[in-house]
Motif scaffolding. Structure first.
Motif, PDB file in Angstrom:
ATOM      1  N   LEU A   1       0.802  -1.219   0.000  1.00 31.56           N
ATOM      2  CA  LEU A   1       0.000   0.000   0.000  1.00 31.56           C
ATOM      3  C   LEU A   1       0.838   1.274   0.000  1.00 31.56           C
ATOM      4  O   LEU A   1       0.317   2.379   0.181  1.00 31.56           O
ATOM      5  CB  LEU A   1      -0.918  -0.009   1.222  1.00 31.56           C
TER       6      LEU A   1
ATOM      7  N   ARG B   1       0.723   5.854  -1.184  1.00 32.79           N
ATOM      8  CA  ARG B   1      -0.551   6.601  -1.264  1.00 32.79           C
ATOM      9  C   ARG B   1      -1.391   6.453  -0.010  1.00 32.79           C
ATOM     10  O   ARG B   1      -2.337   7.217   0.175  1.00 32.79           O
ATOM     11  CB  ARG B   1      -1.346   6.225  -2.516  1.00 32.79           C
ATOM     12  N   ILE B   2      -1.089   5.518   0.865  1.00 34.23           N
ATOM     13  CA  ILE B   2      -1.908   5.408   2.070  1.00 34.23           C
ATOM     14  C   ILE B   2      -1.400   6.391   3.116  1.00 34.23           C
ATOM     15  O   ILE B   2      -0.210   6.638   3.227  1.00 34.23           O
ATOM     16  CB  ILE B   2      -1.914   3.962   2.631  1.00 34.23           C
ATOM     17  N   ARG B   3      -2.320   6.952   3.885  1.00 38.34           N
ATOM     18  CA  ARG B   3      -1.936   7.864   4.951  1.00 38.34           C
ATOM     19  C   ARG B   3      -1.448   7.088   6.157  1.00 38.34           C
ATOM     20  O   ARG B   3      -1.784   5.921   6.371  1.00 38.34           O
ATOM     21  CB  ARG B   3      -3.113   8.768   5.316  1.00 38.34           C
TER      22      ARG B   3
ATOM     23  N   LEU C   1      -8.041   0.897  -1.770  1.00 37.66           N
ATOM     24  CA  LEU C   1      -7.244   2.115  -1.861  1.00 37.66           C
ATOM     25  C   LEU C   1      -7.081   2.608  -3.297  1.00 37.66           C
ATOM     26  O   LEU C   1      -7.002   3.807  -3.564  1.00 37.66           O
ATOM     27  CB  LEU C   1      -5.862   1.812  -1.262  1.00 37.66           C
TER      28      LEU C   1
ATOM     29  N   ARG D   1      -1.747   3.934  -7.500  1.00 37.96           N
ATOM     30  CA  ARG D   1      -1.093   5.237  -7.440  1.00 37.96           C
ATOM     31  C   ARG D   1      -1.404   6.058  -8.690  1.00 37.96           C
ATOM     32  O   ARG D   1      -1.574   5.491  -9.770  1.00 37.96           O
ATOM     33  CB  ARG D   1       0.433   5.051  -7.325  1.00 37.96           C
TER      34      ARG D   1
ATOM     35  N   TRP E   1     -11.037  -1.994   5.989  1.00 36.95           N
ATOM     36  CA  TRP E   1     -10.553  -0.980   5.043  1.00 36.95           C
ATOM     37  C   TRP E   1     -11.692  -0.069   4.599  1.00 36.95           C
ATOM     38  O   TRP E   1     -11.526   1.153   4.494  1.00 36.95           O
ATOM     39  CB  TRP E   1      -9.903  -1.638   3.819  1.00 36.95           C
TER      40      TRP E   1
ATOM     41  N   ARG F   1     -12.051   3.811   5.172  1.00 37.65           N
ATOM     42  CA  ARG F   1     -12.187   4.690   4.008  1.00 37.65           C
ATOM     43  C   ARG F   1     -13.359   5.650   4.142  1.00 37.65           C
ATOM     44  O   ARG F   1     -13.260   6.828   3.798  1.00 37.65           O
ATOM     45  CB  ARG F   1     -12.360   3.820   2.753  1.00 37.65           C
TER      46      ARG F   1
ATOM     47  N   ARG G   1      -6.726   7.519   2.085  1.00 37.04           N
ATOM     48  CA  ARG G   1      -5.823   7.878   0.996  1.00 37.04           C
ATOM     49  C   ARG G   1      -5.379   9.333   1.083  1.00 37.04           C
ATOM     50  O   ARG G   1      -6.169  10.233   1.353  1.00 37.04           O
ATOM     51  CB  ARG G   1      -6.535   7.648  -0.338  1.00 37.04           C
TER      52      ARG G   1
ATOM     53  N   GLU H   1      -0.031  13.207  -2.627  1.00 36.38           N
ATOM     54  CA  GLU H   1       0.596  12.063  -3.296  1.00 36.38           C
ATOM     55  C   GLU H   1       1.646  12.534  -4.306  1.00 36.38           C
ATOM     56  O   GLU H   1       2.726  11.945  -4.409  1.00 36.38           O
ATOM     57  CB  GLU H   1      -0.473  11.217  -3.991  1.00 36.38           C
TER      58      GLU H   1
END
Lengths: 439, 439, 439
Positions: free
Chosen positions: B153, B156-158, B216, B219, B403, B407, B413, B419
């Motif tokens: 992941l 791009r994942i926080r 997610l 990218r 997830w 979300r 994200r 990003e």
């Protein structure tokens, strides 16, 4: 409370076992060469060697941590200093340090001036382990203290003055104060307790680093004329992260090996407990530092997260055995709080500590030592404070005199031109990253 | 088939030994404190600690592998996540995970909700090892599962949503499915076999990663509007290589330590066999991946060679003991074939797996688990499939729900702007390589 | 002098112990399954596995050292070669090498052509350790020899010819000369002594590297038309430093494990002594190299400091047990002198050795082997010279023929265009640092 005292019982067992082996039931059998005491002897020796090589690898951890936290123009210098100090520490500890720390201290203030030899404590003396394995383990500890100094003074100290200080630190300063406790000296007699060296290793390195920082002054550009503090970001976060992981790994050896034995049921249990307490103190330090920096700065600071791990590790080092996992988390977490709060404090005082080693090793070393009585009923705050203060005064004073002596003789600081150009070009002659253009 | 079951015979030996020690010939001798069962106890404890620290170091391996395979603007984030997840895993496994996995599962589906303590399984219970050493070993396994998710992941994942998922993964998801087999639950009763965790660790991490990737999305710029797949090359091949070597080293602990004992002649032989099978499976994976990429792409792809090693390691993890070296080579080599063929397949499905963790850990985890009956006659394909499918469904469903919940609540994200800028600047506030200008 | 001979006494003990176990006092007790001989068996096996994983990690050390010392355009290639050669070495040693080196040499010149299997030396044969653990330990040594070649020939050799040479080196050249000594062949009978392989591992790799360098020629631009030597600086000093530290760590396993046993009091003492001698030889090498380069070049050369450590390590490898710490310092220090003096000498001869592997491994390997009689009275200079020369001639001749055969068939050297562009783009298709612009 001597770092060796808990092995005397093994020697006792060996003695009794000798009698047992002479009893009629066994006397005729060559097969019992590998009797129970020999098994304990091998376990104890193996423990020193295995935990010792983990601590040795901490030299690589410090090298990577510091290489990552300095600017690229000083990275080769930092690498050179770290492999050099590990080397010098080993040689000095052989020539002077070990016997100064351990030979005939006997409740006093220092051992004897003589070169260590395997024959000084022959493996046949019933001590319960190969004397070379003990020397190896004690030697890798010395280098750790010297590594701490290296990080704080980075980016402006010249190579050879630093090496001369390292000679004195590893040959004299560390062994003398170490003799007070681990050599069976006066602090040990008094009941001071510092299991794996929050004070004896980490604060000692920290005090020496602090005195060096005061004498050396801050890097050019770190503190502005109007009180502003300028970030001089390190060149490689992945190397700093790698260094932290290596140090964390090595700490299992650092604390676990300080049980000094593996040859009994109780020793095995103790080392296992030390491993999990050490681990969770570091884990707690990471989480606390992340949450705190998120709350204070609205972003997670990776350098604080890494130093949070080290803060937890230093804090639990004085007593990794008696706490529960819950207490280990608290002790490690408070270490991280100390680091997050004191790193900016040092900057306010214009004490330039490049990698944060003073908060991590000195402040958390003190905290860890003072926290021992919380979980270890055999200790007292007064005695712990006595150890912290006496070692602090001794190391600070001698270090200060040494740094001043070096400053006013050969000089310790790179010229302004050299500092701007970077120490790699000035003194190493090889750049760390010759091909990567600077942003 | 419980991960603990093979220690009961040691407990039995200990019991018999107690009688032996009480026999007239020994009764009077304190010297036999270190009797044979104590020796086994120390060996078993030592094995957990030594193999455990090797597995602990795998956290550094994942950190370096991922730091090398992401772009430089996300490297500090990846390092932060890896040290954070290792920390969180340890804390959660203490607070919830261990007892959920091991306390009173008894053929069922889950253990109990309670904080683990050393006293839960006192070292005096004749289990044959220090309970803290067992906890340490099991704990480092949890972190491995979480590391897998981190890689897929990336970029791009926080940070904080990832950490929340990690809390649930290490505190609940991993321990619950783990209890089915290693906790002595229903899969264990049925005869499922997963020696060191191809399914329980690697596929579990892989399923969680796959669900995360689906929720997610890919990218920005990875998949073009006309179906083209854009390479987003990683920032440092030497760090990725270092990470792979560290993981390979750690895997000797991962698989070897899963013998769970070293205290007998048979255990020593078993661990030695596991070491050589583990090594040659990885070696075979490297060679197969190199030859395949040379043939397919006319150049050797280093990232595939590295993933080939990991593919071999994951594939042999379900059964590193019973194969011959020849079979281990075949099993590892097929793992590499799977990875080389499925990495582009995922891209066709627009599932963006930054480091290739889904092919390596999920697909090879399944392959390794299904390959067990080839060399282990005590297992069957049907039972193995039951384990793979049941754990796959459980982990996937719970992960998917989690997830999606994350979300649609706090969001998972990074924004498009963040990003593009890189997560280091956006969330960490420290760049990984601040001085190196970007090409 | 066979590398296995010192275990026969353990087998003897085991035999006597069997009788002891059959004596009335013990016969009825299942508890004594873990008798003294089993304990020794476990210790010996554990020693092979633990020191073996340290040596395995040296593959990562070589990879990092070489990745740091080559230019960035060839870093991915160097990483690929290192993980590939470790893999190939393991597979070839299984298929051919081990039995060629150890199966029925019996005073002769070579073993037998057959695939090694655990059953070849069943653990029940009273040899005193798990045969798989011995294979593991011997296998990781082979890879070391191949790593040496990789460094010297960097930046201009093509991947696949190098891999083919590696197949022959690890499958045939290394095992054949190794059989002469460690397999119990003619050199062993004669009284040659090479404890952990200064000649058998390091010089062997060095001779193969030297022949390769001669056949391959220097890198474009290394030597100017007017005799000038151009520095082509390596891309990352921290990675080179890390690699050196990893090698130093691994060397404790390399030399310590070569005691081949840990199951007796004497073995434990021996390994402990080996650890401290190994360490101080390296430390001495660092200090000597630093002081020499400061005096000669007025700056400390970090690459020489790193190679000084390796020089000390190679020099002490032929006899790490009998020297005192003082002698170990001298032996290691002289190694560093050799390296500092011969690196420029090779350049004068236009032999292009990218990482300095020929001075370190070949010259110091010879020095270390010839230095054995200084401290080990059971050896003679004549016999040591016989070993050095015979192995040197054999390895050089066969390597030369092989390199020439490869050169005149498939070719070994990258085209001029490929070399200028860098081997990463030419053969790996992935750049090591795609984002960092070149200065």
């Amino acid at each position: 409370m001597s770092k060796k005292s808990n092995l005397t019982k093994i020697a006792g067992v060996a003695a009794i076992a000798s009698i047992a082996l002479a009893s009629p039931a066994f006397a005729q059998e060559e097969a019992f060469t590998l009797s129970a005491p020999d098994t304990a002897y091998i376990f104890n020796t193996l423990s020193f060697l295995m935990t010792g090589f983990l601590v040795m690898f901490m030299a690589a951890g410090f090298a990577m941590l510091e290489a990552g936290l300095v600017r690229s123009k000083n990275v080769a210098m930092q690498c050179t200093k770290n492999i050099a100090l590990y080397s010098v520490a080993g040689i000095l500890y052989y020539l002077i340090g070990y016997n100064l720390m351990y030979a005939g201290v006997d409740g006093g203030y220092v051992g004897s001036i003589s070169i260590w030899g395997v024959s000084d404590s022959p493996p046949t003396d019933g001590a319960g382990y190969a004397s070379a394995s003990d020397w190896f383990f004690q030697m890798v500890f010395v280098a750790t203290a010297a590594s701490i100094v290296s990080g704080t003074l980075a980016e402006r100290i010249r190579l050879w003055p630093f090496m001369i200080f390292t000679v004195f630190l590893t040959g004299f300063i560390y062994p003398i104060q170490g003799s007070w406790q681990w050599g069976g000296g006066w602090l040990s007699e008094m009941g001071f307790s510092d299991f794996a060296g929050s004070t004896i290793v980490h604060s000692t390195g920290g005090w020496a680093a602090l005195m060096g920082a005061l004498v050396l002054g801050a890097r050019i550009g770190k503190y502005g004329p109007n009180g502003e503090v300028n970030a001089l970001p390190g060149s490689s976060m992945p190397l700093a992260t790698l260094g932290t992981f290596i140090l964390w790994l090595g700490w299992f050896g650092f604390n676990g090996g300080s049980q000094l034995a593996l040859g009994t049921y109780d020793d095995a249990n103790a080392i296992a407990t030390i491993f999990i307490n050490t681990n969770i103190a570091a884990a707690s330090g990471v989480v606390v530092a992340m949450v705190m920096t998120q709350l204070i700065y609205k972003k997670v600071d990776i350098t604080m997260a890494l130093n949070g791990a080290l803060a937890g590790l230093v804090s639990i080092t004085a007593e990794p055995l008696t706490p529960t996992l819950g207490w280990a988390m608290v002790i490690g977490g408070i270490g991280a709080v100390i680091v997050v709060l004191t790193v900016p404090l040092l900057d306010k005082l214009k004490i330039d500590d490049v990698v944060g080693a003073i908060p991590v090793h000195l402040f958390c070393g003190i905290w860890g030592t003072m926290a021992v009585p919380i979980t270890n009923a055999d200790t007292s705050f007064a005695t712990q404070a006595t150890g912290v203060i006496s070692i602090g005064i001794f190391v600070s004073l001698v270090s200060l005199v040494l740094w001043l002596a070096l400053r006013f003789t050969i000089g310790i600081r790179a010229s302004e031109e050299e500092e701007m150009m970077g120490l790699d070009k000035a003194e190493i002659g090889v750049e760390a990253y010759p091909e990567f253009s600077q942003a």
